[in-house]
Enzyme design. Sequence first.
Site, PDB file in Angstrom:
ATOM      1  N   ASP A  84     -26.641   3.539 -36.552  1.00 44.66           N
ATOM      2  CA  ASP A  84     -25.772   2.703 -37.241  1.00 44.66           C
ATOM      3  C   ASP A  84     -25.590   1.663 -36.064  1.00 44.66           C
ATOM      4  O   ASP A  84     -26.013   1.804 -34.901  1.00 44.66           O
ATOM      5  CB  ASP A  84     -24.307   3.223 -37.549  1.00 44.66           C
ATOM      6  CG  ASP A  84     -23.579   4.048 -36.379  1.00 44.66           C
ATOM      7  OD1 ASP A  84     -24.387   3.909 -35.422  1.00 44.66           O
ATOM      8  OD2 ASP A  84     -22.611   5.003 -36.721  1.00 44.66           O
ATOM      9  N   HIS A 127     -15.368  10.114 -40.694  1.00 45.99           N
ATOM     10  CA  HIS A 127     -16.706   9.502 -40.998  1.00 45.99           C
ATOM     11  C   HIS A 127     -17.893  10.041 -40.176  1.00 45.99           C
ATOM     12  O   HIS A 127     -17.842  10.792 -39.234  1.00 45.99           O
ATOM     13  CB  HIS A 127     -16.486   7.839 -40.606  1.00 45.99           C
ATOM     14  CG  HIS A 127     -16.513   7.573 -39.264  1.00 45.99           C
ATOM     15  ND1 HIS A 127     -16.057   6.558 -38.663  1.00 45.99           N
ATOM     16  CD2 HIS A 127     -17.150   8.027 -37.879  1.00 45.99           C
ATOM     17  CE1 HIS A 127     -16.348   6.426 -37.149  1.00 45.99           C
ATOM     18  NE2 HIS A 127     -16.978   7.496 -36.832  1.00 45.99           N
ATOM     19  N   ASN A 140     -11.866  10.330 -38.008  1.00 47.18           N
ATOM     20  CA  ASN A 140     -11.244   9.655 -39.499  1.00 47.18           C
ATOM     21  C   ASN A 140     -12.143  10.554 -40.469  1.00 47.18           C
ATOM     22  O   ASN A 140     -11.871  10.271 -41.783  1.00 47.18           O
ATOM     23  CB  ASN A 140     -11.157   8.423 -39.636  1.00 47.18           C
ATOM     24  CG  ASN A 140     -12.262   7.690 -39.730  1.00 47.18           C
ATOM     25  OD1 ASN A 140     -13.178   8.166 -39.372  1.00 47.18           O
ATOM     26  ND2 ASN A 140     -12.460   6.427 -39.862  1.00 47.18           N
ATOM     27  N   GLU A 166     -17.359   5.152 -43.406  1.00 45.08           N
ATOM     28  CA  GLU A 166     -15.887   5.377 -43.401  1.00 45.08           C
ATOM     29  C   GLU A 166     -15.277   6.073 -44.504  1.00 45.08           C
ATOM     30  O   GLU A 166     -15.863   6.187 -45.903  1.00 45.08           O
ATOM     31  CB  GLU A 166     -15.343   4.079 -43.186  1.00 45.08           C
ATOM     32  CG  GLU A 166     -15.799   3.350 -42.169  1.00 45.08           C
ATOM     33  CD  GLU A 166     -15.169   3.730 -40.890  1.00 45.08           C
ATOM     34  OE1 GLU A 166     -14.821   5.015 -40.440  1.00 45.08           O
ATOM     35  OE2 GLU A 166     -15.182   3.078 -39.639  1.00 45.08           O
TER      36      GLU A 166
HETATM   37  P1  PGA Z   1     -17.801  10.151 -30.720  1.00 46.80           P
HETATM   38  O1  PGA Z   1     -17.693   9.323 -31.990  1.00 46.80           O
HETATM   39  O2  PGA Z   1     -18.952  10.944 -30.494  1.00 46.80           O
HETATM   40  O3  PGA Z   1     -17.690   8.935 -29.476  1.00 46.80           O
HETATM   41  O4  PGA Z   1     -16.640  11.037 -30.546  1.00 46.80           O
HETATM   42  C1  PGA Z   1     -18.139  10.018 -33.102  1.00 46.80           C
HETATM   43  C2  PGA Z   1     -18.011   9.056 -34.217  1.00 46.80           C
HETATM   44  O5  PGA Z   1     -17.093   8.354 -34.354  1.00 46.80           O
HETATM   45  O6  PGA Z   1     -18.958   9.139 -35.271  1.00 46.80           O
END
Ligand code: PGA
Length: 243
Positions: free
Chosen positions: A61, A129, A127, A134
Site C-alpha cells: 500500500d 485493517h 483498528n 479500513e
Molecule cells: P504497524 O502497522 O506494523 O506499524 O503496527 C500495522 C498496520 O497498521 O497495518
Amino acid sequence: MPDTEWAPRVAAELCQRLRAEPSLRLCLPTGDTPSPMYARLAQMLEEGRASLADATVVLLDEYLGLAPDDPARCDARLRRELLDMVPVPPRAFSVRVDELAPAAAAAAHAQVAAAGLDLVLLGLGANGHVGLNEPGSTTTSPTRVVELAPASRSAAVSRYGSAVAPTAGITLGMDQLLAAGEIWLLVTGPAKARVLRRALLDPMSADCPASFLRGHARLRVIADTAAASELPPRPSAGRRLRK
Ligand code: PGA
C-alpha cells in the site's frame, strides 16, 4: 513465540521459502511490525542464506499526498529497511503515486498484483485493517483509492513521522490479498493483543477486515507472546490457523 525470537524466526522462514522458491512473488508491508524482521532478513541475505535476486516484490500500500522523501512513504521505507540493504535487489513494484493520477496508479498496481502473489505478508492495524483496507472493507473490496480512517491518519504522523497527515491512500484490495497463494499475518506487541483476538475469535465482519483472512486456506498468523496474550492457550506459541 518470545518477543526476541520473533524477528529472526520469521526472517529465517522467509529465507527458507526463498531457497525453495527463488522466483517467489512476494507482497510486502511496511510499518513498525516488519521493521526488525527486515533488518534480520537483510543480514541473512548478506550472509548468503538466500537471495531476493530472482524474486519479485509488490508493495502492499501507499499514502497519497506525501512527498517522495516523506519518512512515512511506504516505498521509501521499504527501500530503506530492506531493498537497499540486500546484495542483489529484487524486481520491485511500488505504487506509482508520483507519476499517475490516483485512480490510474491503483489500476496499475492492481494489474501488477493480478500476475499473481505467492506469499503476502501483512501487518495488523489496531483498528483491524490490513493494508489500507479500513473497517467497512469486505472480501470483494478491490485494489483502489481509499479514504484513511482517523487512526491511520494520525498513525502516519505520530508513529511514522509524516510531515502532514495523509487523508487517502492506495491499497491492494481484500480480493487480491485473499487470492494470494499464502498469507502470513505478522503481529507483535501488547497494543495488538485486543485486535488480534477480535480478528481471530470474533465473527468475521467488515468491522475488522483482518477477520476475513480466516477464510483463506493458507493463512499463518505469526504473533509474538505479547500480541498473543489475549488468545486462549494453545500448544505452540507459533500459531498456524486454518479455518
Ligand atoms: P504497524 O502497522 O506494523 O506499524 O503496527 C500495522 C498496520 O497498521 O497495518
